[in-house]
Design an enzyme around this catalytic site. Structure first.
Site, short mmCIF file in Angstrom:
data_model
loop_
_atom_site.label_atom_id
_atom_site.label_comp_id
_atom_site.label_asym_id
_atom_site.label_seq_id
_atom_site.Cartn_x
_atom_site.Cartn_y
_atom_site.Cartn_z
N GLY A 34 0.82 -1.20 0.00
CA GLY A 34 0.00 0.00 0.00
C GLY A 34 0.85 1.25 0.00
O GLY A 34 2.08 1.20 0.07
N ASP A 92 -6.18 0.61 6.60
CA ASP A 92 -7.22 1.50 6.08
C ASP A 92 -7.99 2.16 7.21
O ASP A 92 -8.45 3.29 7.08
CB ASP A 92 -8.16 0.72 5.16
CG ASP A 92 -7.43 0.12 3.98
OD1 ASP A 92 -6.77 0.88 3.24
OD2 ASP A 92 -7.48 -1.11 3.79
N GLU A 111 -1.02 -10.38 3.50
CA GLU A 111 -0.72 -9.50 4.62
C GLU A 111 -1.07 -10.15 5.96
O GLU A 111 -0.30 -10.06 6.92
CB GLU A 111 -1.49 -8.18 4.47
CG GLU A 111 -0.94 -7.27 3.39
CD GLU A 111 -1.80 -6.04 3.18
OE1 GLU A 111 -1.25 -5.01 2.74
OE2 GLU A 111 -3.02 -6.09 3.44
#
EC number: 5.3.1.6
Length: 262
Positions: A34, A92, A111
């Site tokens: 990310g 997030d 992940e």
């Protein structure tokens, strides 16, 4: 060059820079996926090149592996490493108990596997990712392509009995085609608005046929490093119950920031 970076990007960078200081010689480190994790990989690469840091990294996606190789980090597979000292990744959303929503970058399965195979998981994030209750960010779940619409219907039916405010879901797309994960699966994004019981939801979702994994990370994260646009950094350790504040000098160098466009 500092004027070219937004306050959010500066916050991500200082969080990554502070988290990189936790990495020591000889460590086996899980490398997240990310935009925030990309800053971390760049910071570690600079430490490898300029300070002689010796680490081996386990990437959580093909994108992270490519970036890590570009910046000079030695990589091994999780099977080769067997167990990791530390995983550093973004999120997030995170709440006060360091429960997370992850998977916006499409790598939630790898992940979660890498994070749970580590002595410690550290999350790096900007302040905007902190929420009182999880759920405003769509919750990703990874599903196999076969019968994904059936899996979607089962998920939405299951949500009726869950403590959530929304129950719709959408298939994540990549242009005109379904998004495909590194494992060859699809992702359903669940628009829940609010998740009243993340632990229960995480367990229930993984019982649905066709669901491979969900983006709720419960009791996995140990520490969160929160960055601010002015260089302030806050480090919260859920196990020790400590909160530390620091400030990172923001000095941009071409070799660290060039071509970082995700």
């Amino acid at each position: 060059m500092s004027g070219d970076l937004s306050p959010i990007d500066k916050a991500k960078f200082v969080a990554a820079k502070r988290a990189a200081e936790l990495v020591e010689d000889g460590m086996r480190v899980g490398l997240g996926t990310g935009s925030t994790a990309a800053w971390l990989v760049r910071c570690l690469g600079e430490m490898v090149r300029e300070d002689g840091l010796k680490i081996t990294g386990v990437p959580t996606s093909a994108r992270t592996a490519e970036l890590a190789r570009e910046v000079g980090i030695e990589l091994i597979t999780l099977d080769e490493a067997r167990w990791l000292d530390l995983t550093i990744d973004g999120a997030d959303e995170f709440d006060s108990e360091l429960n997370l929503i992850k998977g916006g970058g499409g790598a939630l399965l790898q992940e979660k596997i890498v994070a749970t195979a580590s002595d410690q998981m550290v999350v790096i994030a900007d302040k905007a990712k902190e929420v009182e209750t999880l759920g405003a960010f769509p919750l990703p779940i990874e599903v196999i392509p076969f019968g994904w619409q059936t899996s979607q219907a089962l998920v939405e039916e299951t949500l009726i009995s869950m403590d959530v405010m929304g129950r719709s879901s959408t298939l994540r797309m990549n242009g005109a085609s379904p998004y495909v994960t590194d494992e060859g699966n699809h992702i359903l994004d669940l628009h829940l608005n609010r998740i009243g019981n993340p632990r229960q939801l995480a367990l229930v979702l993984n019982q649905i046929p066709g669901v491979v994994e969900n983006g709720l990370f419960i009791d996995i994260c140990d520490t969160v490093v929160i960055g601010y646009g002015d260089g302030k950094v806050e480090v919260r350790d859920i196990n020790e119950g400590t909160i530390e504040t620091d400030r990172i000098d923001f000095v941009e160098t071409d070799n660290l920031f060039a071509d970082l466009n995700d």
